[in-house]
Design a protein around this motif. Structure first.
Motif, PDB file in Angstrom:
ATOM      1  N   GLU A  21       0.828  -1.212   0.000  1.00 47.29           N
ATOM      2  CA  GLU A  21       0.000   0.000   0.000  1.00 47.29           C
ATOM      3  C   GLU A  21       0.860   1.258   0.000  1.00 47.29           C
ATOM      4  O   GLU A  21       0.536   2.256  -0.660  1.00 47.29           O
ATOM      5  CB  GLU A  21      -0.942  -0.002   1.212  1.00 47.29           C
ATOM      6  CG  GLU A  21      -2.075  -1.010   1.115  1.00 47.29           C
ATOM      7  CD  GLU A  21      -2.887  -0.834  -0.163  1.00 47.29           C
ATOM      8  OE1 GLU A  21      -3.236   0.316  -0.491  1.00 47.29           O
ATOM      9  OE2 GLU A  21      -3.179  -1.846  -0.842  1.00 47.29           O
ATOM     10  N   GLU A  22       1.975   1.231   0.738  1.00 44.85           N
ATOM     11  CA  GLU A  22       2.874   2.385   0.764  1.00 44.85           C
ATOM     12  C   GLU A  22       3.558   2.550  -0.593  1.00 44.85           C
ATOM     13  O   GLU A  22       3.759   3.664  -1.074  1.00 44.85           O
ATOM     14  CB  GLU A  22       3.917   2.228   1.875  1.00 44.85           C
ATOM     15  CG  GLU A  22       3.347   2.248   3.271  1.00 44.85           C
ATOM     16  CD  GLU A  22       2.604   3.538   3.571  1.00 44.85           C
ATOM     17  OE1 GLU A  22       3.104   4.619   3.182  1.00 44.85           O
ATOM     18  OE2 GLU A  22       1.517   3.470   4.169  1.00 44.85           O
ATOM     19  N   CYS A  23       3.923   1.432  -1.206  1.00 41.55           N
ATOM     20  CA  CYS A  23       4.524   1.489  -2.548  1.00 41.55           C
ATOM     21  C   CYS A  23       3.539   2.083  -3.554  1.00 41.55           C
ATOM     22  O   CYS A  23       3.919   2.851  -4.440  1.00 41.55           O
ATOM     23  CB  CYS A  23       4.926   0.082  -3.003  1.00 41.55           C
ATOM     24  SG  CYS A  23       6.443  -0.534  -2.257  1.00 41.55           S
ATOM     25  N   LEU A  77       3.483   5.775  -3.165  1.00 44.80           N
ATOM     26  CA  LEU A  77       4.708   6.345  -3.742  1.00 44.80           C
ATOM     27  C   LEU A  77       4.619   6.346  -5.262  1.00 44.80           C
ATOM     28  O   LEU A  77       4.990   7.330  -5.923  1.00 44.80           O
ATOM     29  CB  LEU A  77       5.916   5.527  -3.268  1.00 44.80           C
ATOM     30  CG  LEU A  77       7.290   5.967  -3.768  1.00 44.80           C
ATOM     31  CD1 LEU A  77       7.612   7.381  -3.300  1.00 44.80           C
ATOM     32  CD2 LEU A  77       8.375   4.995  -3.294  1.00 44.80           C
ATOM     33  N   PHE A  78       4.121   5.269  -5.830  1.00 45.95           N
ATOM     34  CA  PHE A  78       3.975   5.173  -7.282  1.00 45.95           C
ATOM     35  C   PHE A  78       3.017   6.242  -7.797  1.00 45.95           C
ATOM     36  O   PHE A  78       3.304   6.940  -8.778  1.00 45.95           O
ATOM     37  CB  PHE A  78       3.468   3.782  -7.657  1.00 45.95           C
ATOM     38  CG  PHE A  78       3.219   3.606  -9.130  1.00 45.95           C
ATOM     39  CD1 PHE A  78       4.264   3.304  -9.990  1.00 45.95           C
ATOM     40  CD2 PHE A  78       1.939   3.746  -9.651  1.00 45.95           C
ATOM     41  CE1 PHE A  78       4.035   3.159 -11.351  1.00 45.95           C
ATOM     42  CE2 PHE A  78       1.695   3.597 -11.005  1.00 45.95           C
ATOM     43  CZ  PHE A  78       2.750   3.296 -11.864  1.00 45.95           C
ATOM     44  N   ALA A  79       1.857   6.387  -7.128  1.00 47.33           N
ATOM     45  CA  ALA A  79       0.861   7.377  -7.555  1.00 47.33           C
ATOM     46  C   ALA A  79       1.424   8.790  -7.492  1.00 47.33           C
ATOM     47  O   ALA A  79       1.193   9.617  -8.382  1.00 47.33           O
ATOM     48  CB  ALA A  79      -0.394   7.262  -6.682  1.00 47.33           C
ATOM     49  N   ARG A  80       2.191   9.056  -6.439  1.00 49.81           N
ATOM     50  CA  ARG A  80       2.766  10.393  -6.274  1.00 49.81           C
ATOM     51  C   ARG A  80       3.708  10.735  -7.427  1.00 49.81           C
ATOM     52  O   ARG A  80       3.776  11.879  -7.881  1.00 49.81           O
ATOM     53  CB  ARG A  80       3.490  10.460  -4.930  1.00 49.81           C
ATOM     54  CG  ARG A  80       3.827  11.863  -4.485  1.00 49.81           C
ATOM     55  CD  ARG A  80       4.053  11.968  -2.994  1.00 49.81           C
ATOM     56  NE  ARG A  80       5.136  11.122  -2.505  1.00 49.81           N
ATOM     57  CZ  ARG A  80       4.974  10.158  -1.614  1.00 49.81           C
ATOM     58  NH1 ARG A  80       3.785   9.898  -1.126  1.00 49.81           N
ATOM     59  NH2 ARG A  80       5.998   9.443  -1.199  1.00 49.81           N
ATOM     60  N   ALA A 135       3.836   8.921 -10.557  1.00 48.40           N
ATOM     61  CA  ALA A 135       3.297   8.655 -11.891  1.00 48.40           C
ATOM     62  C   ALA A 135       2.210   9.647 -12.292  1.00 48.40           C
ATOM     63  O   ALA A 135       2.138  10.075 -13.450  1.00 48.40           O
ATOM     64  CB  ALA A 135       2.749   7.233 -11.959  1.00 48.40           C
ATOM     65  N   ILE A 136       1.339  10.017 -11.337  1.00 46.04           N
ATOM     66  CA  ILE A 136       0.220  10.910 -11.691  1.00 46.04           C
ATOM     67  C   ILE A 136       0.133  12.127 -10.772  1.00 46.04           C
ATOM     68  O   ILE A 136      -0.820  12.895 -10.846  1.00 46.04           O
ATOM     69  CB  ILE A 136      -1.120  10.138 -11.656  1.00 46.04           C
ATOM     70  CG1 ILE A 136      -1.371   9.570 -10.256  1.00 46.04           C
ATOM     71  CG2 ILE A 136      -1.149   9.040 -12.699  1.00 46.04           C
ATOM     72  CD1 ILE A 136      -2.748   8.940 -10.095  1.00 46.04           C
ATOM     73  N   LYS A 137       1.141  12.293  -9.905  1.00 39.89           N
ATOM     74  CA  LYS A 137       1.167  13.414  -8.959  1.00 39.89           C
ATOM     75  C   LYS A 137      -0.130  13.469  -8.143  1.00 39.89           C
ATOM     76  O   LYS A 137      -0.711  14.529  -7.937  1.00 39.89           O
ATOM     77  CB  LYS A 137       1.403  14.743  -9.691  1.00 39.89           C
ATOM     78  CG  LYS A 137       2.774  14.856 -10.320  1.00 39.89           C
ATOM     79  CD  LYS A 137       3.022  16.240 -10.871  1.00 39.89           C
ATOM     80  CE  LYS A 137       4.439  16.363 -11.414  1.00 39.89           C
ATOM     81  NZ  LYS A 137       4.709  17.705 -11.980  1.00 39.89           N
ATOM     82  N   GLY A 138      -0.593  12.286  -7.750  1.00 39.67           N
ATOM     83  CA  GLY A 138      -1.823  12.203  -6.971  1.00 39.67           C
ATOM     84  C   GLY A 138      -1.704  11.137  -5.905  1.00 39.67           C
ATOM     85  O   GLY A 138      -0.602  10.799  -5.471  1.00 39.67           O
ATOM     86  N   ASP A 139      -2.847  10.585  -5.473  1.00 35.67           N
ATOM     87  CA  ASP A 139      -2.818   9.508  -4.488  1.00 35.67           C
ATOM     88  C   ASP A 139      -3.519   8.276  -5.041  1.00 35.67           C
ATOM     89  O   ASP A 139      -3.903   8.228  -6.214  1.00 35.67           O
ATOM     90  CB  ASP A 139      -3.432   9.957  -3.157  1.00 35.67           C
ATOM     91  CG  ASP A 139      -4.853  10.495  -3.341  1.00 35.67           C
ATOM     92  OD1 ASP A 139      -5.539  10.045  -4.284  1.00 35.67           O
ATOM     93  OD2 ASP A 139      -5.262  11.355  -2.545  1.00 35.67           O
ATOM     94  N   GLU A 140      -3.727   7.290  -4.180  1.00 37.70           N
ATOM     95  CA  GLU A 140      -4.280   6.012  -4.627  1.00 37.70           C
ATOM     96  C   GLU A 140      -5.679   6.165  -5.227  1.00 37.70           C
ATOM     97  O   GLU A 140      -6.028   5.498  -6.201  1.00 37.70           O
ATOM     98  CB  GLU A 140      -4.322   5.046  -3.435  1.00 37.70           C
ATOM     99  CG  GLU A 140      -4.581   3.611  -3.817  1.00 37.70           C
ATOM    100  CD  GLU A 140      -4.515   2.691  -2.605  1.00 37.70           C
ATOM    101  OE1 GLU A 140      -4.974   1.556  -2.727  1.00 37.70           O
ATOM    102  OE2 GLU A 140      -4.008   3.131  -1.550  1.00 37.70           O
ATOM    103  N   SER A 141      -6.488   7.076  -4.680  1.00 42.33           N
ATOM    104  CA  SER A 141      -7.840   7.280  -5.203  1.00 42.33           C
ATOM    105  C   SER A 141      -7.817   7.800  -6.635  1.00 42.33           C
ATOM    106  O   SER A 141      -8.701   7.488  -7.435  1.00 42.33           O
ATOM    107  CB  SER A 141      -8.612   8.247  -4.301  1.00 42.33           C
ATOM    108  OG  SER A 141      -7.979   9.521  -4.279  1.00 42.33           O
ATOM    109  N   ASP A 142      -6.789   8.580  -6.967  1.00 38.74           N
ATOM    110  CA  ASP A 142      -6.678   9.087  -8.343  1.00 38.74           C
ATOM    111  C   ASP A 142      -6.386   7.959  -9.322  1.00 38.74           C
ATOM    112  O   ASP A 142      -6.769   8.030 -10.495  1.00 38.74           O
ATOM    113  CB  ASP A 142      -5.575  10.152  -8.427  1.00 38.74           C
ATOM    114  CG  ASP A 142      -5.915  11.391  -7.611  1.00 38.74           C
ATOM    115  OD1 ASP A 142      -7.059  11.860  -7.705  1.00 38.74           O
ATOM    116  OD2 ASP A 142      -5.042  11.862  -6.862  1.00 38.74           O
TER     117      ASP A 142
END
Length: 462
Positions: free
Chosen positions: A120-122, A125-128, A130-137
């Motif tokens: 979940e933490e990865c 980090l990936f969302a931040r 790849a899309i400059k967002g969070d998991e919901s994005d």
């Protein structure tokens, strides 16, 4: 705020990257640079330097990425910190449990093993990245399933997650699927250990770079691990090797080079040091730079180094005496770079080799003689017709020979902290491609009140 609370408990916070290649002297040099308020003691042992630097100070010292398993290194460091305040604390990070085996008092060092980053933490980090967002994005963009698969393949390794995330930013969904189903699938099949998995992922990111950024990144293999470099200085080195080409846009070479640098930083190839304007490369990324540059870069450490490949293009000198290595260096007929990424307190002795080296190494584009014992340049300097960058800072040079003025490709001439320099050659105005003449104001005011004739012709100066 955690930083403000911490500030009340210690006088100085120091973060030092200690790599497997630098050894304990890297700690010493870092102290000299980070605590300039203390007078520098020339020569002397690590112990005396540290004692002088930290006397009476309450430190929070972080030694990052320690590899040494030699108890004597720890004893030497402990002696150096004896004069520090009793409240001083040292935090050590490392990848080998053997590092934490014994303290100087022969008691086990308390250590906290850090596992792999949870899925979940990865994903965050990936969302931040790849899309400059969070998991919901990720859910909103209908890429959550692909992102889950990519993160799983990264096997809890944060650097791999971060680099792949940056790579996929603004890329089409097909590219995300291709990375997951083709490239990352090979990781599970072929690579079992953490180092090779990480290197594979990083190499994948490297292959997706445009050619100009590939060349700029691979050049950085010339720096030793843990080396901190300056952004503008690295751009000048890239320019010296024509890795930054003139643009059709209204943009200087320097601005274009900075744009390259910023892009590599955005992709996590470079990282800025905490509370500093310096940058460095994470160890795995340095390993990648060495991998892709092959035998074209070499770091010379001892006076009699093991065989240097004659095909070498770039050499970094990390030794105090060059004469012993000069024969091997002069066999590198296509050598383009001689760099000295040493501490400012080290002095490199070239002996009587410079004249012969200049006659032999006609392809040199970068010549860094800073912090060396050089007091006079031989006339064979004129043989270096392709030279673009010359650094004579912190030397005992008194006069620059007229032969310097025949180096018509010279872009950068650095003469910082040269207290014995008495003047500049009269023909300096012939250097029509000179873009950077770096010299202190005190030189013009006290030692050279008259500028060289026709210096106004140097219209490329930035």
């Amino acid at each position: 705020d955690k930083d403000s609370k911490l500030a009340g408990h210690c006088d100085v916070k120091i973060w030092i990257s200690v790599t497997d290649r630098e050894g304990p002297m890297n700690v010493s040099r870092s102290f000299e640079n980070i605590i300039p308020a203390k007078d520098y003691i020339p020569g002397g042992s690590l112990e005396s330097k540290l004692q002088h630097s930290v006397e009476g100070l309450k430190l929070l010292l972080v030694l990052d990425d320690v590899w040494t398993e030699n108890l004597e290194d720890w004893k030497e460091l402990e002696k150096g910190l004896l004069t520090a305040h009793n409240g001083t604390r040292v935090i050590v990070t490392g990848r080998s449990e053997n590092v934490f085996g014994l303290s100087p008092q022969n008691v086990p060092i308390p250590h906290i093993p850090l596992g792999k980053l949870p899925h979940e933490e990865c994903l965050k980090l990936f969302a931040r990245n790849a899309i400059k967002g969070d998991e919901s994005d990720l859910v909103n963009k209908d890429v959550k399933a692909i992102a889950d698969g990519i993160v799983s393949k990264c096997d809890g390794l944060p650097l791999a997650v971060e680099v792949i995330g940056c790579l996929l930013r603004n890329k089409a969904l097909d590219t995300w699927s291709d990375i997951l189903n083709n490239d990352l699938a090979k990781v599970e099949e072929e690579y079992r250990d953490e180092k090779h998995r990480t290197l594979f992922v990083l190499r994948l990111s490297y292959f997706h770079l445009p050619p100009e950024l590939k060349h700029c990144f691979s050049f950085c293999s010339i720096f030793p691990k843990g080396h901190e470099f300056d952004k503008d200085e690295l751009v000048k080195l890239w320019m010296a090797h024509s890795l930054v080409q003139p643009s059709k846009l209204v943009e200087t070479l320097e601005d274009k080079g900075r744009r390259y640098f910023d892009r590599l930083q955005e992709l996590s190839f470079f990282q800025q040091q905490p509370e500093s304007e310096k940058y460095s490369m994470q160890d795995y990324l340095h390993d990648l730079a060495e991998l892709v540059s092959g035998k074209y870069s070499c770091i010379v450490k001892g006076e009699n180094p093991s065989r240097i490949d004659p095909k070498t293009h770039h050499i970094a000198l990390m030794c105090e005496k060059v004469e012993g290595a000069s024969k091997s260096i002069m066999k590198c007929k296509k050598l383009r770079t001689i760099l000295m990424p040493m501490s400012r307190n080290s002095l490199t002795d070239f002996g009587k080799t410079l004249g012969k080296m200049f006659q032999t190494l006609n392809y040199l584009r970068v010549l860094d003689l800073s912090s060396s014992s050089v007091a006079k340049l031989p006339k064979t300097l004129a043989e270096l017709k392709l030279l673009h960058y010359l650094n004579l800072s912190r030397t005992k040079i008194k006069w620059l020979p007229n032969e310097l003025c025949s180096l018509l490709n010279l872009q950068t001439l650095k003469l910082l902290d040269c207290p014995w320099l008495l003047g500049l050659p009269k023909g300096l105005s012939r250097l029509i491609n000179l873009r950077h003449l770096e010299i202190e104001e005190a030189f013009w005011k006290y030692r050279c009140p008259r500028q060289p004739p026709n210096i106004g012709r140097l219209t490329s100066l930035q």
